[in-house]
Structure formats: C-alpha cells, structure tokens
Design a protein around this motif. Structure first.
Motif, PDB file in Angstrom:
ATOM      1  N   VAL A 199     -15.550  -3.438  -1.836  1.00 20.23           N
ATOM      2  CA  VAL A 199     -15.487  -4.903  -1.768  1.00 20.23           C
ATOM      3  C   VAL A 199     -16.390  -5.469  -2.858  1.00 20.23           C
ATOM      4  CG1 VAL A 199     -15.993  -6.952  -0.375  1.00 20.23           C
ATOM      5  CG2 VAL A 199     -14.969  -4.944   0.696  1.00 20.23           C
ATOM      6  N   GLY A 200     -15.853  -6.408  -3.619  1.00 18.15           N
ATOM      7  CA  GLY A 200     -16.629  -7.020  -4.693  1.00 18.15           C
ATOM      8  C   GLY A 200     -16.528  -8.531  -4.646  1.00 18.15           C
ATOM      9  N   GLY A 201     -17.052  -9.151  -5.679  1.00 19.59           N
ATOM     10  CA  GLY A 201     -17.025 -10.614  -5.744  1.00 19.59           C
ATOM     11  C   GLY A 201     -18.329 -11.210  -5.236  1.00 19.59           C
ATOM     12  N   LEU A 202     -18.425 -12.507  -5.338  1.00 15.78           N
ATOM     13  CA  LEU A 202     -19.683 -13.174  -4.987  1.00 15.78           C
ATOM     14  C   LEU A 202     -20.058 -12.969  -3.522  1.00 15.78           C
ATOM     15  CD1 LEU A 202     -19.458 -16.518  -6.971  1.00 15.78           C
ATOM     16  CD2 LEU A 202     -20.333 -14.286  -7.661  1.00 15.78           C
ATOM     17  N   TYR A 203     -19.056 -12.948  -2.663  1.00 14.20           N
ATOM     18  CA  TYR A 203     -19.338 -12.723  -1.236  1.00 14.20           C
ATOM     19  C   TYR A 203     -20.091 -11.408  -1.042  1.00 14.20           C
ATOM     20  CZ  TYR A 203     -18.124 -10.698   3.325  1.00 14.20           C
ATOM     21  OH  TYR A 203     -18.167 -10.053   4.527  1.00 14.20           O
TER      22      TYR A 203
ATOM     23  N   LEU B 176       0.843  -1.201   0.000  1.00 14.89           N
ATOM     24  CA  LEU B 176       0.000   0.000   0.000  1.00 14.89           C
ATOM     25  C   LEU B 176       0.873   1.246   0.000  1.00 14.89           C
ATOM     26  CD1 LEU B 176      -2.738  -1.000   2.618  1.00 14.89           C
ATOM     27  CD2 LEU B 176      -3.138  -0.521   0.206  1.00 14.89           C
ATOM     28  N   GLU B 177       1.893   1.229   0.835  1.00 12.90           N
ATOM     29  CA  GLU B 177       2.768   2.401   0.932  1.00 12.90           C
ATOM     30  C   GLU B 177       3.558   2.599  -0.362  1.00 12.90           C
ATOM     31  OE1 GLU B 177       3.084   2.212   5.772  1.00 12.90           O
ATOM     32  OE2 GLU B 177       4.689   1.356   4.557  1.00 12.90           O
ATOM     33  N   GLU B 178       3.905   1.493  -0.986  1.00 17.84           N
ATOM     34  CA  GLU B 178       4.687   1.553  -2.221  1.00 17.84           C
ATOM     35  C   GLU B 178       3.833   2.051  -3.395  1.00 17.84           C
ATOM     36  OE1 GLU B 178       6.772  -2.212  -2.474  1.00 17.84           O
ATOM     37  OE2 GLU B 178       6.641  -2.056  -4.662  1.00 17.84           O
ATOM     38  N   PHE B 179       2.607   1.513  -3.529  1.00 14.09           N
ATOM     39  CA  PHE B 179       1.758   1.847  -4.678  1.00 14.09           C
ATOM     40  C   PHE B 179       1.012   3.167  -4.534  1.00 14.09           C
ATOM     41  CE2 PHE B 179       2.267  -2.630  -5.635  1.00 14.09           C
ATOM     42  CZ  PHE B 179       2.241  -2.665  -7.018  1.00 14.09           C
ATOM     43  N   GLN B 180       0.725   3.545  -3.314  1.00 13.72           N
ATOM     44  CA  GLN B 180      -0.063   4.769  -3.080  1.00 13.72           C
ATOM     45  C   GLN B 180      -1.310   4.799  -3.981  1.00 13.72           C
ATOM     46  OE1 GLN B 180       0.370   7.333  -0.792  1.00 13.72           O
ATOM     47  NE2 GLN B 180       1.846   5.937   0.114  1.00 13.72           N
ATOM     48  N   PRO B 181      -2.203   3.845  -3.852  1.00 19.93           N
ATOM     49  CA  PRO B 181      -3.377   3.795  -4.743  1.00 19.93           C
ATOM     50  C   PRO B 181      -4.351   4.934  -4.461  1.00 19.93           C
ATOM     51  CG  PRO B 181      -3.629   2.230  -2.963  1.00 19.93           C
ATOM     52  CD  PRO B 181      -2.258   2.820  -2.808  1.00 19.93           C
ATOM     53  N   ASP B 182      -5.185   5.248  -5.472  1.00 21.49           N
ATOM     54  CA  ASP B 182      -6.230   6.241  -5.196  1.00 21.49           C
ATOM     55  C   ASP B 182      -7.588   5.566  -5.008  1.00 21.49           C
ATOM     56  OD1 ASP B 182      -6.641   5.555  -7.778  1.00 21.49           O
ATOM     57  OD2 ASP B 182      -6.144   7.513  -8.608  1.00 21.49           O
ATOM     58  N   ARG B 183      -7.656   4.265  -5.294  1.00 22.47           N
ATOM     59  CA  ARG B 183      -8.853   3.478  -4.967  1.00 22.47           C
ATOM     60  C   ARG B 183      -8.388   2.059  -4.680  1.00 22.47           C
ATOM     61  NH1 ARG B 183     -14.314   3.542  -7.948  1.00 22.47           N
ATOM     62  NH2 ARG B 183     -14.969   3.284  -5.817  1.00 22.47           N
ATOM     63  N   ILE B 184      -9.103   1.382  -3.827  1.00 22.87           N
ATOM     64  CA  ILE B 184      -8.711   0.000  -3.522  1.00 22.87           C
ATOM     65  C   ILE B 184      -9.927  -0.908  -3.704  1.00 22.87           C
ATOM     66  CG2 ILE B 184      -7.884  -1.569  -1.718  1.00 22.87           C
ATOM     67  CD1 ILE B 184      -6.468   0.856  -0.456  1.00 22.87           C
TER      68      ILE B 184
ATOM     69  N   VAL C 141     -11.382 -10.649   4.191  1.00 18.46           N
ATOM     70  CA  VAL C 141     -11.862  -9.346   3.713  1.00 18.46           C
ATOM     71  C   VAL C 141     -11.826  -8.333   4.855  1.00 18.46           C
ATOM     72  CG1 VAL C 141     -13.865  -8.112   2.800  1.00 18.46           C
ATOM     73  CG2 VAL C 141     -13.310 -10.396   1.939  1.00 18.46           C
ATOM     74  N   TYR C 142     -12.314  -8.739   6.006  1.00 16.66           N
ATOM     75  CA  TYR C 142     -12.325  -7.826   7.157  1.00 16.66           C
ATOM     76  C   TYR C 142     -10.898  -7.389   7.502  1.00 16.66           C
ATOM     77  CZ  TYR C 142     -17.268  -8.285   8.494  1.00 16.66           C
ATOM     78  OH  TYR C 142     -18.638  -8.211   8.534  1.00 16.66           O
ATOM     79  N   GLU C 143      -9.985  -8.352   7.479  1.00 19.53           N
ATOM     80  CA  GLU C 143      -8.611  -8.036   7.861  1.00 19.53           C
ATOM     81  C   GLU C 143      -7.974  -7.068   6.854  1.00 19.53           C
ATOM     82  OE1 GLU C 143      -4.520 -10.359   9.188  1.00 19.53           O
ATOM     83  OE2 GLU C 143      -6.295 -11.510   8.667  1.00 19.53           O
ATOM     84  N   ILE C 144      -8.225  -7.326   5.568  1.00 16.84           N
ATOM     85  CA  ILE C 144      -7.639  -6.475   4.520  1.00 16.84           C
ATOM     86  C   ILE C 144      -8.234  -5.070   4.570  1.00 16.84           C
ATOM     87  CG2 ILE C 144      -7.552  -6.115   2.025  1.00 16.84           C
ATOM     88  CD1 ILE C 144      -7.398  -9.209   1.781  1.00 16.84           C
ATOM     89  N   VAL C 145      -9.562  -5.001   4.681  1.00 16.71           N
ATOM     90  CA  VAL C 145     -10.203  -3.676   4.707  1.00 16.71           C
ATOM     91  C   VAL C 145      -9.709  -2.882   5.918  1.00 16.71           C
ATOM     92  CG1 VAL C 145     -12.406  -2.456   4.960  1.00 16.71           C
ATOM     93  CG2 VAL C 145     -12.245  -4.428   3.424  1.00 16.71           C
ATOM     94  N   ALA C 146      -9.622  -3.546   7.063  1.00 23.75           N
ATOM     95  CA  ALA C 146      -9.171  -2.847   8.275  1.00 23.75           C
ATOM     96  C   ALA C 146      -7.762  -2.299   8.081  1.00 23.75           C
ATOM     97  CB  ALA C 146      -9.217  -3.795   9.471  1.00 23.75           C
TER      98      ALA C 146
ATOM     99  N   GLY D 225     -16.234  -2.403   7.068  1.00 25.57           N
ATOM    100  CA  GLY D 225     -15.698  -1.041   7.121  1.00 25.57           C
ATOM    101  C   GLY D 225     -15.441  -0.485   5.730  1.00 25.57           C
ATOM    102  N   ALA D 226     -15.767  -1.273   4.693  1.00 32.08           N
ATOM    103  CA  ALA D 226     -15.563  -0.807   3.313  1.00 32.08           C
ATOM    104  C   ALA D 226     -16.510   0.350   3.011  1.00 32.08           C
ATOM    105  CB  ALA D 226     -15.815  -1.952   2.344  1.00 32.08           C
ATOM    106  N   ASP D 227     -16.100   1.202   2.072  1.00 31.89           N
ATOM    107  CA  ASP D 227     -16.939   2.349   1.707  1.00 31.89           C
ATOM    108  C   ASP D 227     -18.034   1.951   0.736  1.00 31.89           C
ATOM    109  OD1 ASP D 227     -15.260   4.559   2.961  1.00 31.89           O
ATOM    110  OD2 ASP D 227     -13.802   3.446   1.770  1.00 31.89           O
ATOM    111  N   GLU D 228     -17.737   0.966  -0.092  1.00 33.59           N
ATOM    112  CA  GLU D 228     -18.676   0.625  -1.156  1.00 33.59           C
ATOM    113  C   GLU D 228     -18.711  -0.885  -1.343  1.00 33.59           C
ATOM    114  OE1 GLU D 228     -19.219   2.106  -5.601  1.00 33.59           O
ATOM    115  OE2 GLU D 228     -17.526   3.043  -4.590  1.00 33.59           O
TER     116      GLU D 228
END
Ligand code: SF4
Length: 267
Positions: A99-103, A60-68, A81-86, A115-118
C-alpha cells in the motif's frame, strides 16, 4: 501496474473509463462522505463509489500479477484500501500487496492493519514524485479534456491540520516556468485545453514563479482554461494577481477557509 490518473468517468461504473496501465487496483473504489454538517452521523455515513469489487476479482484473475500495489491519497478513503487488500488477499493469498500513497505515509500502522504485506514509507518518495506528470500514452485515443498539473511542491507554512510540510517539505520547490509552459503547450497541441493545478501553495513566492508562468501564458496567447483545486492562500491573493490569473485563463479557484475565528484571522 501503477495508476496515474483517475478520470471523471471513473465514477460512472464504466470499465472503459479506466486508463490504468496494467492492473487497475488502486482507487478501484472509494467512499464519499454524505450528509451535511448538521448531520450528527456525518462521519459514519458513506456512499460507495466506483466499480463493484467483482470487477477487481475478474481483473486479478485475468492479469495474474506477481505483485500488487494499492495507492491511496486521502486518509478518509481508507475503507477502500481495506476492501481492495482483503479481496487481493482472498483471491491471491501468496501475492505480495503493497500500500502506498499519502495515506500509507501518514498512517502506516493503520494501513498495515489492512492486511497488506508492505507499506510505502516517506523515504521511498522522492521530490520528483511530487511533480505530477501525466503519461499520455495511457489514454490511447481516449484523451481527457482536462489534465492535472503540479508546478511546485512544498509549503513553508506549518498549519497544524495539514500534512503538506510532512510529505512535501517546508521548502517550496518549483518546476521552471519554461518547463511548465512547454508542458501546457504540449498538451494543448494534443487538443487538451483545461488544466487543473494541484500545487499546495501556488502563490507563495509569486513574483519568482507563478507570475512568470501566467505572463508567459498571456504572452503566448495559449487560450486555455485554468483551474486550481486548492493551494491558493487567501492572504496572498491580491486584486492584481486575480486579474492576471483571469487574463491567463483562470475560470475558478478554490480558496480554503482560513479560520472562523476573528481573533485568529487578525493574528
Ligand atoms: S498554507 Fe496550505 S499547504 Fe501550506 S501548510 Fe497551510 S494548509 Fe498546508
């Protein structure tokens, strides 16, 4: 920033095993059930798989994304998913996380509680998303020895425990046999010889679809190995079909259990 493939090596904690274009946050980690069916704690015990969360922080620090975007197929992997979003929110609180996908499609409220925004909706998913196409340039020189393929989506059955009719529809939609075979030949020309079918119900409408694919594979003598992770409905599998599948190169199929009840099986 969208992962397309999770290679077998992914489980080996190796950074170079990740063939993701952009930021590899989805399926960065996972949890797997452990124990056996006698174990009353089955549902509470998980092994953690995949890379340590610190690797995600570093990326994350390396890529500095503007959306995840975080993608997850299996509902039982929600902990990942919870761990990654947190972690994304901790490191980059202002960057929107989706967060996307079948889940997410099947359990939107549960996914939102991560805790995801969308959260991705079913409406955002198109039929063409269901046909799995691998973008091979993701692999660079490190081509896998196997490829996952979908030749159809949807299933006309309505098994109560299955989500296929919700996420893929109740009508089976096929990719043309010519297209499937030309894809197989294309990957074969790249040196890939193992193919795993991910169709939900590959034998439904067999005569007009999968039989044609198998015949073409046999006629063209493609000399490839074929597998099916699931999607083989036991009652549709006859001796003739099984023989043709073997002749085309099938090495194994997973046949799901239909029921443990004699009454239901008879019905
Ligand atoms: S036959 Fe298989 S894919 Fe179709 S609804 Fe039943 S479990 Fe799902």
């Amino acid at each position: 920033m969208y992962p397309l493939y999770r290679p077998r090596k992914f489980m080996e904690n190796r950074l170079d095993a990740m063939y993701f274009k952009g930021l590899p946050v989805s399926q960065f980690i996972g949890y797997k059930k452990c124990g056996n069916f006698e174990n009353e704690k089955l549902c509470r015990e998980f092994h953690r798989l995949g890379l340590p969360i610190q690797e995600l922080t570093k990326k994350l620090e390396e890529f500095q994304p503007d959306r995840i975007f975080v993608g997850n197929t299996f509902t039982f992997l929600w902990r990942a998913v919870y761990e990654i979003v947190a972690e994304c929110k901790r490191v980059m609180p202002k960057i929107p996380v989706k967060v996307g996908g079948l889940y997410a499609i099947l359990c939107p409220e549960h996914a939102k509680a991560s805790g995801a925004d969308e959260i991705m909706t079913l409406e955002e998913k198109t039929t063409s998303d269901n046909f799995i196409k691998i973008d091979t340039d993701l692999f660079g020189d490190n081509l896998p020895d196997r490829i996952f393929l979908g030749t159809s989506v949807g299933c006309p059955n309505h098994c109560s425990y299955c989500a296929v009719h919700i996420v893929e529809g109740c009508t089976k939609v096929n990719t043309s046999p010519d297209e499937v075979v030309s894809e197989l030949k294309y990957y074969k020309s790249m040196g890939i010889t193992k193919f795993i079918f991910l169709d939900a119900n590959i034998l439904y409408g067999y005569e007009n679809h999968f039989k044609i694919i198998l015949d073409k594979v046999i006629q063209e003598d493609l000399n490839i190995e074929l597998y099916s992770y699931g999607g083989v409905e036991a009652r549709l599998l006859t001796d003739d079909i099984a023989e043709k599948m073997v002749n085309a190169g099938f090495r194994s199929v997973n046949i799901p259990i239909e029921s443990a009840s004699d009454i239901i099986i008879k019905e």
